[in-house]
Design a protein around this motif. Structure first.
Motif, mmCIF file in Angstrom:
data_model
loop_
_atom_site.group_PDB
_atom_site.id
_atom_site.type_symbol
_atom_site.label_atom_id
_atom_site.label_comp_id
_atom_site.label_asym_id
_atom_site.label_seq_id
_atom_site.Cartn_x
_atom_site.Cartn_y
_atom_site.Cartn_z
ATOM 1 N N ARG A 134 -4.309 0.600 -6.097
ATOM 2 C CA ARG A 134 -4.748 1.536 -7.145
ATOM 3 C C ARG A 134 -4.707 0.901 -8.539
ATOM 4 O O ARG A 134 -4.907 1.582 -9.536
ATOM 5 C CB ARG A 134 -3.832 2.770 -7.158
ATOM 6 C CG ARG A 134 -3.730 3.486 -5.836
ATOM 7 C CD ARG A 134 -4.719 4.661 -5.795
ATOM 8 N NE ARG A 134 -4.899 5.132 -4.423
ATOM 9 C CZ ARG A 134 -4.171 6.070 -3.867
ATOM 10 N NH1 ARG A 134 -3.213 6.653 -4.552
ATOM 11 N NH2 ARG A 134 -4.390 6.441 -2.624
ATOM 12 N N SER A 135 -4.396 -0.391 -8.611
ATOM 13 C CA SER A 135 -4.271 -1.022 -9.923
ATOM 14 C C SER A 135 -5.615 -1.020 -10.673
ATOM 15 O O SER A 135 -5.670 -1.181 -11.880
ATOM 16 C CB SER A 135 -3.759 -2.459 -9.771
ATOM 17 O OG SER A 135 -4.638 -3.185 -8.942
ATOM 18 N N HIS A 136 -6.680 -0.839 -9.931
ATOM 19 C CA HIS A 136 -8.022 -0.729 -10.525
ATOM 20 C C HIS A 136 -8.860 0.028 -9.496
ATOM 21 O O HIS A 136 -8.645 -0.145 -8.296
ATOM 22 C CB HIS A 136 -8.601 -2.131 -10.768
ATOM 23 C CG HIS A 136 -9.915 -2.135 -11.497
ATOM 24 N ND1 HIS A 136 -11.108 -1.715 -10.927
ATOM 25 C CD2 HIS A 136 -10.232 -2.511 -12.764
ATOM 26 C CE1 HIS A 136 -12.090 -1.839 -11.810
ATOM 27 N NE2 HIS A 136 -11.586 -2.310 -12.932
ATOM 28 N N SER A 137 -9.839 0.833 -9.981
ATOM 29 C CA SER A 137 -10.635 1.612 -9.015
ATOM 30 C C SER A 137 -11.341 0.695 -8.011
ATOM 31 O O SER A 137 -11.661 1.107 -6.897
ATOM 32 C CB SER A 137 -11.670 2.473 -9.751
ATOM 33 O OG SER A 137 -12.596 1.630 -10.417
ATOM 34 N N HIS A 138 -11.573 -0.586 -8.407
ATOM 35 C CA HIS A 138 -12.271 -1.501 -7.506
ATOM 36 C C HIS A 138 -11.513 -2.807 -7.282
ATOM 37 O O HIS A 138 -12.106 -3.880 -7.218
ATOM 38 C CB HIS A 138 -13.709 -1.738 -7.999
ATOM 39 C CG HIS A 138 -14.569 -0.538 -7.771
ATOM 40 N ND1 HIS A 138 -14.483 0.593 -8.560
ATOM 41 C CD2 HIS A 138 -15.489 -0.257 -6.804
ATOM 42 C CE1 HIS A 138 -15.312 1.513 -8.098
ATOM 43 N NE2 HIS A 138 -15.936 1.019 -7.043
ATOM 44 N N ALA A 139 -10.178 -2.669 -7.154
ATOM 45 C CA ALA A 139 -9.379 -3.838 -6.756
ATOM 46 C C ALA A 139 -9.477 -4.020 -5.244
ATOM 47 O O ALA A 139 -9.275 -5.111 -4.715
ATOM 48 C CB ALA A 139 -7.922 -3.627 -7.153
ATOM 49 N N PHE B 93 0.820 -1.225 0.000
ATOM 50 C CA PHE B 93 0.000 0.000 0.000
ATOM 51 C C PHE B 93 0.853 1.274 0.000
ATOM 52 O O PHE B 93 0.327 2.369 0.137
ATOM 53 C CB PHE B 93 -0.943 0.010 1.221
ATOM 54 C CG PHE B 93 -2.052 -1.003 1.106
ATOM 55 C CD1 PHE B 93 -3.221 -0.701 0.425
ATOM 56 C CD2 PHE B 93 -1.921 -2.276 1.655
ATOM 57 C CE1 PHE B 93 -4.240 -1.633 0.305
ATOM 58 C CE2 PHE B 93 -2.923 -3.215 1.540
ATOM 59 C CZ PHE B 93 -4.100 -2.899 0.856
ATOM 60 N N SER B 94 2.192 1.116 -0.130
ATOM 61 C CA SER B 94 3.054 2.300 -0.158
ATOM 62 C C SER B 94 2.791 3.066 -1.449
ATOM 63 O O SER B 94 2.340 2.478 -2.439
ATOM 64 C CB SER B 94 4.530 1.884 -0.087
ATOM 65 O OG SER B 94 4.856 1.181 -1.272
ATOM 66 N N PRO B 95 3.088 4.383 -1.478
ATOM 67 C CA PRO B 95 2.832 5.148 -2.712
ATOM 68 C C PRO B 95 3.597 4.567 -3.901
ATOM 69 O O PRO B 95 3.109 4.618 -5.032
ATOM 70 C CB PRO B 95 3.350 6.551 -2.373
ATOM 71 C CG PRO B 95 3.460 6.605 -0.891
ATOM 72 C CD PRO B 95 3.605 5.205 -0.381
ATOM 73 N N GLU B 96 4.785 3.984 -3.662
ATOM 74 C CA GLU B 96 5.566 3.440 -4.778
ATOM 75 C C GLU B 96 4.893 2.206 -5.376
ATOM 76 O O GLU B 96 4.873 2.035 -6.594
ATOM 77 C CB GLU B 96 6.983 3.015 -4.327
ATOM 78 C CG GLU B 96 7.824 4.100 -3.687
ATOM 79 C CD GLU B 96 7.420 4.365 -2.238
ATOM 80 O OE1 GLU B 96 7.295 3.385 -1.473
ATOM 81 O OE2 GLU B 96 7.196 5.540 -1.881
#
Ligand code: HEM
Length: 441
Positions: A372-377, A364-367
């Protein structure tokens, strides 16, 4: 309600005659879902509680259902079968315009200055709650944290010291939530469903007796906020609305937070390295008591919490029902189809999560931002109009509790203790999560 024949085109299974997958679901939810996912893909059909259900785990389909741009799905009708009677007229059991109005009124109790006040109310109670843990030789985290979240709920949500009522109210919640997975939803003598409904009646009385006093007072607790809240158009809750919303809210808040704290502590007990990193971060704050303005300084804790919610979502199934015939994920569904959005599938998709079974908060780090790989992952708090209204409160409470635990204790699993997580109706460690605590001097 559609019959099973209308679904035979859809990938999936009907399960054994009559009972379908009901028993498998209750006994081994995770196993059943993993097997169906593996054999039939991320969306599939099962049969439970006497009806076919379309389970949705593929992220595009999840988005369609949760955002529901065309008002195709009813939340009320979706949840009605499981909890309609036990938690009737709660926010999740309302749809569209009526839901929007009630949610707008309720939102008043979750504005930033109210959350700031709740945080201040929680801190001393957390301190009092956890200071006795260290002297308990047979310490079990789950019952201890359940008691603590109940005490917090009594103060922050209801503004009353529960005292001798505590055990009865706690039991009423437990009974009502447990009854939500009863296969036969009838009040037969001695049945879990009857216990659940008795729990509901107890809670109705408990809240109903206090509405008038709360409305007249100037309390800062959530119950008082509900009693005084108005929508932008000046609408207010009736007495009955307040009772219904309080019962639902406490259920929604209490067990979910207890569950998520238990799974977080479980993973940190196994992973001493992450535990140390979180403790180091916790020590950078000035005090054991979380200040509202400091909540964003605990970013590692944020990631660890998100990861435990990914692995053990407290609401693993989000129920809806199709109001009209529609296409979903390339499949034709008749009006009335039960659709269940299932994070247990989505949160484990290898296309979106590296080594999905592993506890790895760094994802879940910003890097890396795998969420965020999909809006609903990733959707432990749902999405769209019914997104969890208590999400920010849940983060605050978990951070306030964990800050104090980490600054006070090192913890690991008790020797020889094996943990099995029961995933439904809300995940919990079967044997209560036995821990060895070491006080930090
Ligand atoms: C880790 C803790 C929590 C998790 C994972 C969680 C999860 C969820 C999810 C997935 C939903 C959406 C259900 C749906 O769309 O049908 C939801 C709704 C809701 N949650 Fe939470 N919840 C948590 C804590 C809380 C807390 C602390 C409160 C209250 C203080 C709360 C109150 C509610 C309410 C009232 C709804 C219904 C919202 C609506 O229908 O508009 N939850 N929650």
């Amino acid at each position: 309600m559609p019959s099973m024949d209308q679904f035979t085109e859809v990938a999936g299974e009907s399960g054994p005659p009559l009972i379908g997958h009901t028993l498998q679901f209750v006994r081994d939810t995770t196993g059943l879902i993993a097997r169906m996912h593996q054999q039939h893909g991320a969306n599939f059909r099962i049969r439970m509680f006497g009806q076919p259900i379309f389970v949705v785990g593929e992220p595009d389909s999840v988005r369609t259902v949760l955002l529901d741009r065309d008002k195709n799905f009813s939340s009320q009708w979706g949840w009605d079968h499981a909890i309609g009677e036990l938690f009737s007229r709660g926010l999740m059991l309302r749809d569209f315009e009526q839901h929007r109005t009630h949610r707008q009124i309720m939102q008043m109790a979750f504005r930033a200055d109210a959350l700031r006040t709740y945080t201040g109310m929680m801190n001393p109670l957390i301190e009092r709650g956890i200071e006795v843990w260290g002297s308990d030789k047979e310490f079990r985290f789950y019952p201890a944290i359940k008691q603590l979240t109940l005490d917090l709920a009594a103060d922050v949500f209801m503004g009353v010291p529960l005292g001798p009522e505590a055990d009865k109210v706690n039991q009423a919640f437990v009974d009502s939530v447990q009854a939500s997975i009863a296969v036969i939803k009838k009040e037969l003598p001695g049945s879990s469903y009857r216990r659940g409904m008795n729990g509901r009646r107890h809670l109705e009385q408990f809240f109903g007796n206090r509405v008038e006093e709360k409305r007249a007072g100037n309390g800062k607790d959530m119950f008082s906020e509900f009693c005084r809240a108005t929508s932008d158009d000046g609408e207010r809750f009736s007495d009955r609305d307040i009772v219904d919303h309080m019962i639902f809210l406490l259920m929604a808040a209490h067990d979910t937070t207890t569950s998520s704290l238990s799974s977080l502590v479980y993973h940190l007990a196994l992973d001493q390295e992450w535990q140390d990193r979180l403790r180091e971060e916790a020590m950078t704050l000035d005090s054991d008591h979380l200040r509202y303005d400091e909540k964003d300084r605990l970013s590692l804790m944020d990631r660890a919490f998100k990861e435990s919610l990914r692995l053990h979502p407290p609401v693993p199934f989000i129920a809806r029902r199709a109001l009209r015939p529609l296409q979903l994920g390339g499949v034709d569904l008749p009006a009335g189809t039960s659709v269940t959005v299932c994070s247990l599938v989505t949160h484990n998709l290898e296309e979106h999560w590296s080594d999905p079974q592993r506890f790895d908060p760094g994802r879940f780090s910003p890097e890396r931002a795998e969420d965020r790989s999909h809006s609903h992952a990733y959707f432990p708090f749902g999405g769209g109009a019914h997104t969890c209204i208590g999400m920010h409160f849940a983060y605050l409470q978990v951070k306030a509790v964990m800050l104090q635990i980490l600054r006070r204790y090192r913890f690991r699993l008790a020797p020889g203790h094996r943990v099995t997580m029961i995933p439904v109706p809300i995940p919990r460690p079967k044997e209560g999560l036995a821990l060895q605590l070491e006080e930090i001097s």
